[in-house]
Motif scaffolding. Structure first.
Motif, PDB file in Angstrom:
ATOM      1  N   LEU A 156     118.131 -26.583 -67.174  1.00  0.00           N
ATOM      2  CA  LEU A 156     117.702 -25.820 -66.009  1.00  0.00           C
ATOM      3  C   LEU A 156     118.873 -25.514 -65.080  1.00  0.00           C
ATOM      4  CD1 LEU A 156     115.037 -24.765 -64.820  1.00  0.00           C
ATOM      5  CD2 LEU A 156     114.955 -26.804 -63.404  1.00  0.00           C
ATOM      6  N   LEU A 157     119.703 -26.504 -64.875  1.00  0.00           N
ATOM      7  CA  LEU A 157     120.875 -26.315 -64.023  1.00  0.00           C
ATOM      8  C   LEU A 157     121.799 -25.236 -64.599  1.00  0.00           C
ATOM      9  CD1 LEU A 157     121.660 -27.833 -61.455  1.00  0.00           C
ATOM     10  CD2 LEU A 157     123.174 -29.256 -62.845  1.00  0.00           C
ATOM     11  N   GLY A 158     122.002 -25.298 -65.905  1.00  0.00           N
ATOM     12  CA  GLY A 158     122.836 -24.291 -66.563  1.00  0.00           C
ATOM     13  C   GLY A 158     122.250 -22.897 -66.402  1.00  0.00           C
ATOM     14  N   LEU A 159     120.933 -22.789 -66.568  1.00  0.00           N
ATOM     15  CA  LEU A 159     120.302 -21.474 -66.485  1.00  0.00           C
ATOM     16  C   LEU A 159     120.329 -20.944 -65.053  1.00  0.00           C
ATOM     17  CD1 LEU A 159     117.340 -22.249 -68.903  1.00  0.00           C
ATOM     18  CD2 LEU A 159     119.190 -20.622 -69.331  1.00  0.00           C
ATOM     19  N   TRP A 160     120.093 -21.810 -64.079  1.00  0.00           N
ATOM     20  CA  TRP A 160     120.198 -21.363 -62.686  1.00  0.00           C
ATOM     21  C   TRP A 160     121.631 -20.939 -62.361  1.00  0.00           C
ATOM     22  CZ3 TRP A 160     117.029 -19.773 -58.991  1.00  0.00           C
ATOM     23  CH2 TRP A 160     115.674 -20.092 -59.104  1.00  0.00           C
ATOM     24  N   GLY A 161     122.580 -21.721 -62.845  1.00  0.00           N
ATOM     25  CA  GLY A 161     123.980 -21.370 -62.620  1.00  0.00           C
ATOM     26  C   GLY A 161     124.317 -20.010 -63.207  1.00  0.00           C
ATOM     27  N   LEU A 162     123.778 -19.776 -64.411  1.00  0.00           N
ATOM     28  CA  LEU A 162     123.996 -18.488 -65.064  1.00  0.00           C
ATOM     29  C   LEU A 162     123.536 -17.354 -64.150  1.00  0.00           C
ATOM     30  CD1 LEU A 162     122.952 -17.799 -68.756  1.00  0.00           C
ATOM     31  CD2 LEU A 162     122.594 -16.102 -66.997  1.00  0.00           C
ATOM     32  N   ALA A 163     122.348 -17.493 -63.595  1.00  0.00           N
ATOM     33  CA  ALA A 163     121.808 -16.437 -62.735  1.00  0.00           C
ATOM     34  C   ALA A 163     122.602 -16.325 -61.437  1.00  0.00           C
ATOM     35  CB  ALA A 163     120.335 -16.715 -62.432  1.00  0.00           C
ATOM     36  N   VAL A 164     122.945 -17.443 -60.839  1.00  0.00           N
ATOM     37  CA  VAL A 164     123.642 -17.410 -59.541  1.00  0.00           C
ATOM     38  C   VAL A 164     125.022 -16.769 -59.688  1.00  0.00           C
ATOM     39  CG1 VAL A 164     124.734 -18.847 -57.782  1.00  0.00           C
ATOM     40  CG2 VAL A 164     122.389 -19.325 -58.520  1.00  0.00           C
ATOM     41  N   PHE A 165     125.778 -17.172 -60.719  1.00  0.00           N
ATOM     42  CA  PHE A 165     127.118 -16.603 -60.843  1.00  0.00           C
ATOM     43  C   PHE A 165     127.080 -15.137 -61.253  1.00  0.00           C
ATOM     44  CE2 PHE A 165     128.342 -21.129 -60.926  1.00  0.00           C
ATOM     45  CZ  PHE A 165     129.175 -21.088 -59.820  1.00  0.00           C
ATOM     46  N   PHE A 166     125.995 -14.725 -61.900  1.00  0.00           N
ATOM     47  CA  PHE A 166     125.884 -13.297 -62.239  1.00  0.00           C
ATOM     48  C   PHE A 166     125.864 -12.439 -60.971  1.00  0.00           C
ATOM     49  CE2 PHE A 166     123.397  -9.463 -63.432  1.00  0.00           C
ATOM     50  CZ  PHE A 166     124.293  -8.940 -64.349  1.00  0.00           C
ATOM     51  N   LEU A 167     125.402 -13.021 -59.869  1.00  0.00           N
ATOM     52  CA  LEU A 167     125.328 -12.240 -58.629  1.00  0.00           C
ATOM     53  C   LEU A 167     126.702 -11.708 -58.201  1.00  0.00           C
ATOM     54  CD1 LEU A 167     122.733 -14.325 -56.590  1.00  0.00           C
ATOM     55  CD2 LEU A 167     122.368 -12.228 -57.910  1.00  0.00           C
ATOM     56  N   VAL A 218     132.670 -14.372 -65.396  1.00  0.00           N
ATOM     57  CA  VAL A 218     133.034 -14.530 -66.802  1.00  0.00           C
ATOM     58  C   VAL A 218     133.498 -15.956 -67.120  1.00  0.00           C
ATOM     59  CG1 VAL A 218     134.519 -13.679 -68.649  1.00  0.00           C
ATOM     60  CG2 VAL A 218     133.543 -12.082 -66.999  1.00  0.00           C
ATOM     61  N   HIS A 219     134.471 -16.460 -66.390  1.00  0.00           N
ATOM     62  CA  HIS A 219     134.961 -17.811 -66.707  1.00  0.00           C
ATOM     63  C   HIS A 219     133.939 -18.883 -66.333  1.00  0.00           C
ATOM     64  CE1 HIS A 219     137.847 -21.223 -66.971  1.00  0.00           C
ATOM     65  NE2 HIS A 219     137.064 -21.683 -66.013  1.00  0.00           N
ATOM     66  N   LEU A 220     133.366 -18.779 -65.140  1.00  0.00           N
ATOM     67  CA  LEU A 220     132.427 -19.831 -64.739  1.00  0.00           C
ATOM     68  C   LEU A 220     131.146 -19.795 -65.581  1.00  0.00           C
ATOM     69  CD1 LEU A 220     132.936 -20.022 -60.869  1.00  0.00           C
ATOM     70  CD2 LEU A 220     133.811 -21.551 -62.635  1.00  0.00           C
ATOM     71  N   TRP A 221     130.929 -18.691 -66.279  1.00  0.00           N
ATOM     72  CA  TRP A 221     129.888 -18.706 -67.301  1.00  0.00           C
ATOM     73  C   TRP A 221     130.348 -19.510 -68.509  1.00  0.00           C
ATOM     74  CZ3 TRP A 221     126.914 -13.483 -68.513  1.00  0.00           C
ATOM     75  CH2 TRP A 221     125.923 -13.301 -67.546  1.00  0.00           C
ATOM     76  N   VAL A 222     131.322 -18.953 -69.264  1.00  0.00           N
ATOM     77  CA  VAL A 222     131.579 -19.522 -70.596  1.00  0.00           C
ATOM     78  C   VAL A 222     132.248 -20.888 -70.551  1.00  0.00           C
ATOM     79  CG1 VAL A 222     131.634 -17.278 -71.747  1.00  0.00           C
ATOM     80  CG2 VAL A 222     133.776 -18.307 -70.979  1.00  0.00           C
ATOM     81  N   GLU A 223     133.008 -21.159 -69.492  1.00  0.00           N
ATOM     82  CA  GLU A 223     133.655 -22.463 -69.414  1.00  0.00           C
ATOM     83  C   GLU A 223     133.028 -23.307 -68.306  1.00  0.00           C
ATOM     84  OE1 GLU A 223     138.132 -21.756 -69.848  1.00  0.00           O
ATOM     85  OE2 GLU A 223     137.192 -19.820 -70.128  1.00  0.00           O
ATOM     86  N   GLY A 224     131.829 -22.960 -67.905  1.00  0.00           N
ATOM     87  CA  GLY A 224     131.126 -23.707 -66.868  1.00  0.00           C
ATOM     88  C   GLY A 224     129.663 -23.843 -67.250  1.00  0.00           C
ATOM     89  N   VAL A 225     128.826 -23.053 -66.600  1.00  0.00           N
ATOM     90  CA  VAL A 225     127.386 -23.273 -66.724  1.00  0.00           C
ATOM     91  C   VAL A 225     126.836 -23.064 -68.136  1.00  0.00           C
ATOM     92  CG1 VAL A 225     126.866 -22.944 -64.294  1.00  0.00           C
ATOM     93  CG2 VAL A 225     126.998 -20.947 -65.790  1.00  0.00           C
ATOM     94  N   TRP A 226     127.420 -22.149 -68.903  1.00  0.00           N
ATOM     95  CA  TRP A 226     126.916 -21.985 -70.270  1.00  0.00           C
ATOM     96  C   TRP A 226     127.138 -23.247 -71.087  1.00  0.00           C
ATOM     97  CZ3 TRP A 226     127.224 -16.722 -73.232  1.00  0.00           C
ATOM     98  CH2 TRP A 226     126.706 -15.693 -72.430  1.00  0.00           C
ATOM     99  N   GLU A 227     128.178 -23.975 -70.774  1.00  0.00           N
ATOM    100  CA  GLU A 227     128.421 -25.203 -71.536  1.00  0.00           C
ATOM    101  C   GLU A 227     127.327 -26.239 -71.260  1.00  0.00           C
ATOM    102  OE1 GLU A 227     132.369 -27.006 -72.076  1.00  0.00           O
ATOM    103  OE2 GLU A 227     133.199 -25.098 -71.400  1.00  0.00           O
ATOM    104  N   LEU A 228     126.708 -26.167 -70.083  1.00  0.00           N
ATOM    105  CA  LEU A 228     125.572 -27.057 -69.833  1.00  0.00           C
ATOM    106  C   LEU A 228     124.419 -26.681 -70.765  1.00  0.00           C
ATOM    107  CD1 LEU A 228     125.340 -27.515 -65.947  1.00  0.00           C
ATOM    108  CD2 LEU A 228     127.098 -28.245 -67.534  1.00  0.00           C
TER     109      LEU A 228
END
Ligand code: HEM
Ligand code: HEM
Ligand SMILES: [Fe+2]
Lengths: 144, 460
Positions: free
Chosen positions: B168-179, B199-209
């Motif tokens: 859930l945290l990863g998915l919320w992060g995905l949405a928040v950083f997309f903003l 881009v970076h905070l997705w693939v090397e951050g929240v997506w890894e969760l």
């Protein structure tokens, strides 16, 4: 992993670490923001430069080119093309203007965008401004 | 299937695989355009094919993540999905919006698409990976919010496990950083600075969760190892991810007009980023070795182990290769970057989505616990063909990148970009051949779904 190291310890390191390093990142971002004006010479972002960036985006130049090393790797780096073309906006404009509609047979081709004179001038002005950003001496040489 | 509402995941998985095929076909078009420059020109210029290729990749991975969440969360929370109807509705909205966007790319010039979608009102288009019209981006946000609402409500009313919280945290992060994709200042330096927050905070951050959560879920199911152990590993891995990866963003702040201290911050922290990927390999193999049951779905186990190894190679090893500032000075924006991008995306995200699909699909289709042996053998062939093909794609691009870096940037007589490209064309031809093998692997993968035979049951 050892039994003394429990799941809730691991969880606390996760939350604590994430919050700490995110705050550190924000602090570095704040500090960078104060250093940016010197490096991005934003005082030179005129209406024309801004229009140039909009045209750059509207035509997706980034889909073939890199600018400051980011983008696609199909066509030349354009962050320093102003310098490569002998500090000449005219040369850039002439190049963009002269792309054949049907491409160059057998060669990677750039589309003919049919830009107006004002738009051409704006894109060239944007590329000139980009070439004057302080990029810590990147690219290594004029070929980009 | 333990909960009826998990079945919505099936729609998402089928769409994901369909779009995957589209992505690869356009990848092959791109690969040909690299060597036959005017292929399909001016009908489909390179930049258009590229945005179709990369956007389809992102969108099908998102379908995969959403499908994974719809499958996993009811089982983790031990309750039905809050609203299966909403999940189906959002599926169709997302699919139609995605299809319209791709058709827009292909049917009208990009500048026209920008104009008819009102890009002038809120310009967000024309940046790498964020080519979608602004209205599509708004649509993505709406779908994401609906999806997050649905998943969050399900977790709120049920059992809260570490796996579902991390997911859930990863998915919320995905949405928040997309903003941050809506922030597009006139100043290119600022634009780039915050573009990496997507881009970076997705693939090397929240997506890894998300990756960690899916992997942990599959491992619990196929190995039967105690949840406490697996969830402890999960927390350690994602702690390492964020501790290294957030400041690691600095490896993109070397040459774009940012202060030079980023060369230190970026190099040091991103050099540590391979550690969580390495931990993931140890984790996956350890859990499988300590398994308490022989799960009949061998293919799913193969994908789960494979994703840990390939993510480590693609993100960890190939990432490390060019992440130190003095190296990146020469390799920045070359085929080395493309090599790394391909293997990292494939290893970390493509394979983990295929792992959960492999685990969940037989169950969703009402088969016992796994497909027949024949079907699994075919699936494993597709695993090896795609994975080996991707290794070769990466090696050929790396060869191209090393030569490009040398000829254009390091040698005493640096040559122009286009001149260099012609000299390394042989590598692009070989990449294209490897790409065809990849496609064959993908065809076998799809074929494996249509092979029946005697199903495998769990013998715990
Ligand atoms: C048949 C196999 C494939 C071929 C021939 C292929 C070809 C290409 C080409 C030519 C590009 C553009 C490079 C440039 O900008 O100059 C590209 C970009 C990209 N492709 Fe592929 N691709 C293939 C499969 C894949 C797969 C399976 C994935 C995902 C795992 C993928 C992910 C990407 C990404 C992320 C980019 C952007 C690259 C970057 O900016 O570094 N591709 N691809
Ligand atoms: C699964 C995780 C990862 C994925 C999917 C991924 C994907 C990508 C992609 C697609 C790019 C190209 C971006 C662009 O088009 O400009 C890129 C760039 C880069 N990545 Fe990764 N990456 C991952 C992890 C890592 C790790 C762990 C490291 C370091 C150890 C790393 C180091 C880099 C560097 C230094 C660049 C910039 C290349 C340049 O200067 O051109 N990446 N990555
Ligand atoms: Fe990165």
């Amino acid at each position: 992993m050892s039994d003394k190291f429990t799941k809730s310890m691991a969880r606390n390191i996760f939350y604590g670490g994430a919050v700490f390093f995110f705050l550190l990142f924000l602090a570095l971002t704040y500090d960078s923001s104060r250093a940016f004006p010197d490096r991005d010479h934003r005082q030179n972002i005129t209406e024309k430069v801004a229009l140039g960036k909009a045209i750059w985006e509207r035509n997706d130049c980034i889909g073939c080119h890199t600018i400051l090393g980011e983008g696609a790797y199909f066509a030349p780096e354009l962050g320093n093309v102003y310098k490569r073309f002998g500090n000449s906006k005219e040369a850039i404009i002439a190049f963009i203007k002269s792309r054949p509609k049907e491409g160059v047979p057998g060669r990677r081709s750039m589309p003919q965008f049919n830009l107006s004179d004002e738009e051409l001038d704006a894109v060239a002005e944007f590329l000139k401004w980009s070439s004057e950003i302080n990029t810590a001496n990147w690219p290594p040489n004029i070929q980009g | 299937m333990q909960y009826q509402s998990q079945s919505v995941a099936k729609l998402y998985f089928i769409a994901a695989i369909g779009l995957f095929v589209g992505q690869i076909l356009f990848g092959l078009v791109l690969g040909l355009q690299y060597v036959i420059g005017d292929f399909l020109f001016p009908e489909i210029p390179f930049n258009v094919a590229r945005m179709v290729h990369t956007n389809l990749l992102i969108v099908w991975l998102l379908f995969g993540f959403m499908g994974a969440a719809y499958y996993m969360v009811p089982e983790e929370a031990e309750t039905e999905l809050f609203s299966p109807k909403l999940a189906v509705l959002l599926f169709w909205i997302f699919l139609v919006a995605g299809a319209l966007t791709v058709l827009g790319y292909l049917l009208v010039p990009y500048a026209t698409l920008a104009e008819i979608t009102g890009n002038k009102l809120l310009p967000t288009m024309g940046r790498e990976f964020l080519e979608q019209p602004t209205i599509t981006k708004i649509g993505i946000v709406i779908v994401a919010l609906g999806f997050l609402f649905n998943i969050s409500m399900t977790i709120l009313k049920g059992r809260k496990t570490a796996i579902s919280m991390v997911l859930l945290l990863g998915l919320w992060g995905l949405a928040v950083f997309f903003l941050f994709s809506f922030y597009n200042p006139d100043n290119l330096v600022l634009d780039k600075y915050y573009w990496w927050w997507v881009v970076h905070l997705w693939v090397e951050g929240v997506w890894e969760l998300i990756l960690g959560a899916i992997l942990a879920f599959v491992l619990i199911k196929v190995t039967g190892v105690d949840r406490e152990v697996i969830e402890k590993w999960l927390y350690v891995i994602i702690a390492l991810t964020l501790i290294t990866g957030i400041i690691g963003t600095g490896h993109h702040y070397y040459w774009i007009g940012t202060p030079e201290y980023w060369q230190w911050w970026g190099s040091v922290f991103s050099a540590l980023e391979p550690i969580p990927f390495f931990a993931m390999v140890i984790f996956a193999f350890n859990m499988v070795n300590r398994r308490r049951r022989e799960h009949p779905n061998k293919a799913a186990i193969l994908w789960a182990l494979g994703t840990s190894v390939m993510a480590f190679l693609g993100a960890g090893v190939w990432g490390f290769m060019h992440t130190l500032a003095p190296v990146n000075y020469y390799t920045h924006g070359t085929q080395i970057t493309a090599a790394h991008g391909h293997m990292a995306f494939y290893g970390a995200y493509v394979m983990v989505v295929l792992a959960i699909i492999s685990y969940a699909m037989p169950i969703l289709r009402g088969r016992a616990a796994a497909n027949s042996n024949k079907s699994q053998v075919m699936e494993m062939w597709s695993f090896w063909l795609m994975t080996v093909a991707m290794v070769f794609i990466t090696l050929f691009l790396t060869g191209a990148g090393v030569l490009q870096t040398w000829l254009q940037r390091v040698s005493d007589n640096p040559q122009p970009f286009m001149v260099v490209q012609e000299q390394i064309a042989i590598f692009y031809w070989m990449r294209e051949i490897a790409g065809v093998v990849f496609l064959i692997g993908l065809v076998l993968y799809i074929w494996s779904f249509f092979i029946g035979g005697e199903e495998q049951t769990v013998n715990a």
